[in-house]
Each structure stands twice: as C-alpha cells, then as structure tokens.
Design an enzyme around this catalytic site. Sequence first.
Site, PDB file in Angstrom:
ATOM      1  N   GLY A  26       0.832  -1.197   0.000  1.00 43.68           N
ATOM      2  CA  GLY A  26       0.000   0.000   0.000  1.00 43.68           C
ATOM      3  C   GLY A  26       0.861   1.239   0.000  1.00 43.68           C
ATOM      4  CB  CYS A  27       0.065   4.646   1.117  1.00 41.33           C
ATOM      5  SG  CYS A  27       0.836   6.254   1.323  1.00 41.33           S
ATOM      6  CG  PHE A  28       5.850   5.312  -0.183  1.00 47.05           C
ATOM      7  CD1 PHE A  28       5.190   6.496   0.078  1.00 47.05           C
ATOM      8  CD2 PHE A  28       6.558   5.225  -1.367  1.00 47.05           C
ATOM      9  CE1 PHE A  28       5.227   7.571  -0.791  1.00 47.05           C
ATOM     10  CE2 PHE A  28       6.616   6.290  -2.259  1.00 47.05           C
ATOM     11  CZ  PHE A  28       5.946   7.470  -1.961  1.00 47.05           C
TER      12      PHE A  28
END
Length: 192
Positions: A26-28
Amino acid sequence: MTTTFAAAATPAAMPAASDTITLGGGCFWCLEAVFEGLKGVSKVESGYAGGHLANPTYAQVSDGNTGHAEVVQITFDPGVVTLDTILRAYFTIHDPTTLNRQGNDVGTQYRSIAFYRNEAQKAAIEKAIKETADSHEWSGAIVTEVKPFSVFYKAENYHQEYFRLHGEQPYCQLVVAPKVAKFRKKFHDFLK
C-alpha cells in the site's frame, strides 16, 4: 625511547551489523511510519521498486504504468530486531489478501510485494506468508508477491518521514494513524 600503544577498538566503536529488506504494502507513508518506530531499525526510506522505468517519479508511478510498487527500504540491526519480527509487523499492518490495493488506494503501485536479497530472506518471507495464512488474521488467500531485489529508487524528499511531518492531514489521520496504532498495540515490546 617512547613506546606507543594503539587503543583497542571497543565494542561501541565497532560498526553495528545491519541488513536491509524492501517491502511494499500500500502507501509507503503507512509502512514508513510503522517501521520508523521499531527498535533496531536504523533507517526507513520510502521509494519505488519492481518496475521497468529507471528513476521514476511519484507522478509516473501513480499512473500505474511503470510496474513499480510504493515500497519502503528498511535497514535494521538483526542483533536487535529479527527479520521474522519485521515480517510479522509487515503482515499485521497491511492486508496481504487484496490484489493491487490497500483500502481505497487502488492500483498495481499499492500491491503487496516483498523483495529478497538472498535465499535466507526468501525463506523468511515464505515462512511469514505461511504463518500469516495459518493464523487466519486475514480472510482470503495471501497474494503477496515474492521477488528478488534488483533496484530501489528513493522517492522524492517530501515523501520521507511524511507521517511524522504531516500527521495532522486527513489521509494521515484516517489511513496511516490507525495502522500505526495497531502496530504500537501489537508490538509494544518492540518499540523504540
């Protein structure tokens, strides 16, 4: 005649052992915020891996055509925190059963992917996947890709330490903060 003795290197003067693993889920910003708080982790960098375009930008990766995933590159001291603990945290804070998405973040850049640098890392990742599947913490089959590491491209500076610097923003409050809270609750013995 003067005799000079060289000072012996003390354990504190010796460089600490370190290892590196690259993970996407997902989003870092979410992964970075969690792993920065883990005891034994010395560095976490947000970036891109697994694609075909050299030196991609955030805009290019976000278009979903470069093949890259948003990842974090984690440098850690295996004498303080084991790879097994890092992987257990990784499989706790992101949903490894959703293909090319985490919540409302949809696209191949948000896929669950773990890059190994050697056979020991590959074996540890495969073991963590099996243990996660056996735990039934997540419903559905685990879709995490396991790939050999090739290259990591560090994301633009404004992505680094994003949650720490911008934790009040709505995305951070709604998406990142709950993952950090879950991590802190389950891994309280491993916090810095």
